[in-house]
Enzyme design. Sequence first.
Site, PDB file in Angstrom:
ATOM      1  N   TYR A  57       1.098  -0.928   0.040  1.00 14.68           N
ATOM      2  CA  TYR A  57       0.063   0.079   0.156  1.00 14.68           C
ATOM      3  C   TYR A  57       0.537   1.260   0.080  1.00 14.68           C
ATOM      4  CZ  TYR A  57      -3.603  -3.456   1.587  1.00 14.68           C
ATOM      5  OH  TYR A  57      -4.253  -4.829   1.565  1.00 14.68           O
ATOM      6  N   HIS A  77      -0.398 -12.629   1.566  1.00 14.82           N
ATOM      7  CA  HIS A  77      -0.520 -11.628   0.736  1.00 14.82           C
ATOM      8  C   HIS A  77      -0.888 -11.845  -0.611  1.00 14.82           C
ATOM      9  CE1 HIS A  77      -1.781  -7.178  -0.596  1.00 14.82           C
ATOM     10  NE2 HIS A  77      -2.279  -7.420  -0.586  1.00 14.82           N
TER      11      HIS A  77
END
Length: 327
Positions: free
Chosen positions: A58, A142
């Site tokens: 992110y 992830h």
Amino acid sequence: MIAGRRPLGRSGVTVGELAFGAAGIGNLFTPLSDEQAAEAVAAAWECGVRYFDTAPHYGLGLSELRLGRALRGRPRDAYVLSTKVGRLLDPVPTAGDDLSHGFAVPATHRRRWDFSAAGVRRSIEDSLERLGLDRIDLVYLHDPDDHARPALEKAYPELERLRAEGVVGAIGIGMNQAELPARFVRETDIDVVLLAGRYSLLDQRGLTELLPLADRHGVGVVVGGVFNSGLLADPRPGATFDYATAPEELLSRALELKDLCGRHGVPLRAAALRFPFGHPAVASVLVGTRSAAEVRDAAAMLRHHVPDALWADLKEQGLIPADAPTP
């Protein structure tokens, strides 16, 4: 205030109903100032949110940096923080921009997939440094969509060792699909699945196998993407579903959902946030928010009363499956 804390597997880590998704404060799509990011986290805290989720992906670490700064003065035992492994950040000599990955930040680093044991260790060390905190409560694998084998054979065993060593409190997998997480629930000892976009009013694929399996194995589920990237937050022409313009048939269905909710005096956002809690495996709903106003709206919508008659009508109209468990 957001009430209730639920356990994640047998880990001892507990989370509240509403989780703060920190991709937005990593400049997802558009820039955000440090002050705006801090205000969003502060608003979450004021609303009773005590679970915060981030990732190196992110904003090339910007989300972790901002979240760590915003939480640093808070009592460490009062909140749960999760981050993710699988993408390492390597510096590059010449920075362009990172908009091709969806983040309005300079591309000072490049992402490199790495689900090796050493990669997991390095990722957590790097995250701890960016966060400026002493520990990470929960770590997710992830998006290992194209890396299932190394994730299962290399990364997962390393996370299991880190959990045993007490470096992390709980371990899990976070994905936008239900099939591979179901395999992890069957074959490993994970504590939690972060399921994004696959258990919502528009998409119940998680109900086919993953959610019942998680319930049987005592694995907690955190549901993300309950608005399906925007369509269920504000259904209108041009709204997005799974980060692309929503097809006409899905837009039409979302508008039907909004109309029926309105007849019961319930905002569609409130029904979308509350729906996942009908399933006993669901511990929390994670909402990506980028401003104090969005945080306060999510908290208010989660508290909004949703009558049983609405769920009954949604099933009668065929807008959700007849066998879908409802709150």
